[in-house]
Enzyme design. Structure first.
Site, PDB file in Angstrom:
ATOM      1  N   HIS A 212       5.325   4.405  12.682  1.00 25.72           N
ATOM      2  CA  HIS A 212       5.303   4.319  11.210  1.00 25.72           C
ATOM      3  C   HIS A 212       6.321   5.328  10.693  1.00 25.72           C
ATOM      4  CE1 HIS A 212       2.996   3.896   7.303  1.00 25.72           C
ATOM      5  NE2 HIS A 212       3.458   5.124   7.117  1.00 25.72           N
TER       6      HIS A 212
ATOM      7  N   ARG B  61       0.849  -1.201   0.000  1.00 25.85           N
ATOM      8  CA  ARG B  61       0.000   0.000   0.000  1.00 25.85           C
ATOM      9  C   ARG B  61       0.886   1.254   0.000  1.00 25.85           C
ATOM     10  NH1 ARG B  61      -0.465   4.588   2.847  1.00 25.85           N
ATOM     11  NH2 ARG B  61      -0.101   3.437   4.769  1.00 25.85           N
TER      12      ARG B  61
ATOM     13  N   CYS C 166       4.309   9.475   0.165  1.00 23.17           N
ATOM     14  CA  CYS C 166       2.902   9.854   0.175  1.00 23.17           C
ATOM     15  C   CYS C 166       2.672  10.840  -0.964  1.00 23.17           C
ATOM     16  CB  CYS C 166       2.550  10.483   1.520  1.00 23.17           C
ATOM     17  SG  CYS C 166       0.850  11.039   1.578  1.00 23.17           S
TER      18      CYS C 166
HETATM   19  P1  HMG Z   1     -13.346  13.949  -2.227  1.00 20.02           P
HETATM   20  O1  HMG Z   1     -13.155  14.345  -3.656  1.00 20.02           O
HETATM   21  O2  HMG Z   1     -13.349  15.017  -1.189  1.00 20.02           O
HETATM   22  O3  HMG Z   1     -14.596  12.998  -1.986  1.00 20.02           O
HETATM   23  O4  HMG Z   1     -12.205  12.915  -1.868  1.00 20.02           O
HETATM   24  P2  HMG Z   1     -16.067  13.038  -2.429  1.00 20.02           P
HETATM   25  O5  HMG Z   1     -16.805  12.291  -1.377  1.00 20.02           O
HETATM   26  O6  HMG Z   1     -16.492  14.428  -2.794  1.00 20.02           O
HETATM   27  O7  HMG Z   1     -16.073  12.128  -3.758  1.00 20.02           O
HETATM   28  C1  HMG Z   1     -15.489  12.558  -4.973  1.00 20.02           C
HETATM   29  C2  HMG Z   1     -15.362  11.368  -5.898  1.00 20.02           C
HETATM   30  O8  HMG Z   1     -14.542  10.367  -5.324  1.00 20.02           O
HETATM   31  C3  HMG Z   1     -16.704  10.697  -6.194  1.00 20.02           C
HETATM   32  O9  HMG Z   1     -16.584  10.115  -7.475  1.00 20.02           O
HETATM   33  C4  HMG Z   1     -16.726   9.573  -5.179  1.00 20.02           C
HETATM   34  O10 HMG Z   1     -17.545   8.509  -5.559  1.00 20.02           O
HETATM   35  C5  HMG Z   1     -15.279   9.152  -5.171  1.00 20.02           C
HETATM   36  P3  HMG Z   1     -17.193  10.878  -8.784  1.00 20.02           P
HETATM   37  O11 HMG Z   1     -18.650  11.073  -8.440  1.00 20.02           O
HETATM   38  O12 HMG Z   1     -16.420  12.173  -8.893  1.00 20.02           O
HETATM   39  O13 HMG Z   1     -16.916   9.909  -9.883  1.00 20.02           O
HETATM   40  N1  HMG Z   1     -14.897   8.508  -3.912  1.00 20.02           N
HETATM   41  C6  HMG Z   1     -14.310   7.303  -3.836  1.00 20.02           C
HETATM   42  N2  HMG Z   1     -13.947   6.430  -4.783  1.00 20.02           N
HETATM   43  C7  HMG Z   1     -13.367   5.275  -4.357  1.00 20.02           C
HETATM   44  N3  HMG Z   1     -13.153   4.988  -3.053  1.00 20.02           N
HETATM   45  C8  HMG Z   1     -13.512   5.852  -2.093  1.00 20.02           C
HETATM   46  C9  HMG Z   1     -14.119   7.062  -2.472  1.00 20.02           C
HETATM   47  N4  HMG Z   1     -14.582   8.119  -1.773  1.00 20.02           N
HETATM   48  C10 HMG Z   1     -15.060   8.994  -2.667  1.00 20.02           C
HETATM   49  N5  HMG Z   1     -13.280   5.548  -0.808  1.00 20.02           N
HETATM   50  C11 HMG Z   1     -11.173  11.150  -0.648  1.00 20.02           C
HETATM   51  C12 HMG Z   1     -12.070  12.381  -0.583  1.00 20.02           C
HETATM   52  C13 HMG Z   1     -10.767  10.790   0.758  1.00 20.02           C
HETATM   53  C14 HMG Z   1     -11.915  10.017  -1.298  1.00 20.02           C
HETATM   54  C15 HMG Z   1      -9.936  11.516  -1.502  1.00 20.02           C
HETATM   55  O14 HMG Z   1      -9.376  12.658  -0.959  1.00 20.02           O
HETATM   56  C16 HMG Z   1      -8.913  10.432  -1.568  1.00 20.02           C
HETATM   57  O15 HMG Z   1      -9.146   9.337  -2.039  1.00 20.02           O
HETATM   58  N6  HMG Z   1      -7.675  10.740  -1.130  1.00 20.02           N
HETATM   59  C17 HMG Z   1      -6.571   9.806  -1.206  1.00 20.02           C
HETATM   60  C18 HMG Z   1      -5.879   9.782   0.102  1.00 20.02           C
HETATM   61  C19 HMG Z   1      -4.744   8.789   0.082  1.00 20.02           C
HETATM   62  O16 HMG Z   1      -4.866   7.685  -0.386  1.00 20.02           O
HETATM   63  N7  HMG Z   1      -3.573   9.235   0.602  1.00 20.02           N
HETATM   64  C20 HMG Z   1      -2.449   8.377   0.756  1.00 20.02           C
HETATM   65  C21 HMG Z   1      -2.651   7.409   1.888  1.00 20.02           C
HETATM   66  S1  HMG Z   1      -2.437   8.143   3.501  1.00 20.02           S
HETATM   67  C22 HMG Z   1      -0.743   8.003   3.802  1.00 20.02           C
HETATM   68  O17 HMG Z   1       0.000   7.621   2.941  1.00 20.02           O
HETATM   69  C23 HMG Z   1      -0.227   8.315   5.185  1.00 20.02           C
HETATM   70  C24 HMG Z   1       0.075   7.054   6.006  1.00 20.02           C
HETATM   71  O18 HMG Z   1       0.977   6.209   5.316  1.00 20.02           O
HETATM   72  C25 HMG Z   1       0.689   7.464   7.357  1.00 20.02           C
HETATM   73  C26 HMG Z   1       1.868   8.429   7.204  1.00 20.02           C
HETATM   74  O19 HMG Z   1       2.869   8.058   6.580  1.00 20.02           O
HETATM   75  O20 HMG Z   1       1.738   9.527   7.714  1.00 20.02           O
HETATM   76  C27 HMG Z   1      -1.197   6.257   6.287  1.00 20.02           C
HETATM   77 MG    MG Z   2       3.122   6.368   5.316  1.00 13.62          MG
END
Ligand code: HMG
Ligand code: MG
Length: 310
Positions: free
Chosen positions: A204, A12, A237
């Protein structure tokens, strides 16, 4: 000697930022390799918007192809109810939700404030409770933020304890951009420990500034027993520009085994996964150990190393 648990996040965190996305088949093969190497908890993908993070598209297919494995835990990262429903429908038994100690990072990463993210999480936790699924919680930017710089410890403690209070069984403290150094990492863990039991705290570490192993060692000595890591040191990220991968699982395993702490991981097999995955991504392995293995400069003799540590 401490008994520790490793959480492999390579499939992931390791893959979500790569310019060349891996196919579902390649991701399944990577996870099979990690299981074969002895990893027992492997974050297998995320149910986030494929428009935001296309590399994680098909995570449901990855999960379904792997199927349920006895003794193997395959958590899936979800940001909201939609992601939770996809994880549940794929058959996931555990999910991970992710919050941030920084308002700016929360906005960039999941397009909402910290408070709004907790509104979303409440619905997710309700659903997970009904479905009998376990929930892990991440806090990003615990030792610094790419947009705000230093983050007050009080914000880290507040977000960590809120995640714990809503029902996350474990809180993984994310040094998202790898700016932490050992004393700061321990001070942060000590502060969180005031509100969250040490047994429910995980670390992490990203290795952007080469501090990950030093921070892990310091926090291990402070009582942390769960560490996230990414095979090959892959990752970063998409919303933290320039941030590099997590601590490499093989380097963490090498350190722990050398200290006489058994991990149950077969280091040569793990390094093979690192080298094969890097090749599929069209880049060199990141970790020092895997670079050496890739050039066949040494072969790793884990048993000899462990015997020396006993
Ligand atoms: P948004 O645009 O604010 O959400 O995104 P929305 O509810 O307005 O939906 C917009 C569109 O996204 C819609 O589709 C939804 O259906 C779709 P459209 O009508 O435009 O075709 N949608 C989704 N599709 C699939 N799966 C879902 C989903 N939710 C809405 N779950 C959202 C909000 C959170 C979805 C967006 O901002 C997003 O996906 N962000 C990605 C965040 C991410 O993956 N970041 C990296 C991981 S975190 C990380 O790496 C940190 C960590 O490792 C710890 C560290 O290192 O600190 C964990
Ligand atoms: Mg991370």
């Amino acid at each position: 000697m401490n008994s520790i648990r490793l959480v492999e996040v390579g499939p992931r965190d390791g893959l979500q930022n790569e310019s060349r996305p891996l196919s579902v088949e390649d991701r399944v093969q990577m996870i099979e390799g990690l299981i074969d190497a002895g990893l027992r908890t492997i974050e297998a993908g995320s149910f986030v918007s494929p428009k935001w993070v296309p590399q994680m598209a098909g995570s449901g297919d990855v999960f379904v192809s792997l199927g349920q494995r006895k003794g193997i835990n395959l958590p899936m990262l979800v940001p909201n109810l939609k992601g939770f429903e996809a994880a549940r429908d794929a058959g996931a038994e555990e999910i991970a939700i992710f919050a941030s100690a920084s308002e700016s990072f929360s906005q960039k990463n999941i397009n909402c404030s910290i408070d709004e993210s907790f509104e979303r999480f409440r619905a997710v936790l309700d659903g997970a409770r009904k479905a009998g699924m376990r929930v892990r919680g991440y806090v990003s930017c615990v030792l610094g933020c790419p947009y705000e710089g230093e983050i007050p410890l009080s914000s880290v403690v507040s977000v960590a304890s809120r995640l714990y209070d809503i029902g996350c069984y474990e809180i993984s403290l994310g040094d998202t951009i790898g700016v932490g150094t050992p004393r700061a990492a321990v001070a942060m863990v000590r502060a969180v420990e005031e509100e969250v039991p040490i047994g429910a705290i995980a670390l992490h570490e990203h290795n952007t500034y080469g501090q990950a192993l030093a921070n892990i060692l310091a926090c291990l000595e402070a009582g942390v027993t769960v560490f996230d890591a990414s095979v090959g040191g892959l990752g970063g990220c998409p919303y933290a520009k320039g941030a590099t991968g997590n601590v490499a699982t093989e380097e963490l395993v090498f350190m722990l085994e050398g200290m006489g702490i058994r991990t149950g991981v077969d280091l040569p097999k793990l390094c093979r996964v690192a080298v094969q995955t890097a090749a599929k991504l069209g880049r060199d392995p990141v970790s020092s150990i895997s670079k050496i293995i890739a050039t066949r400069a040494i072969s790793i003799q884990t048993e000899t190393m462990c015997a020396a540590a006993d």
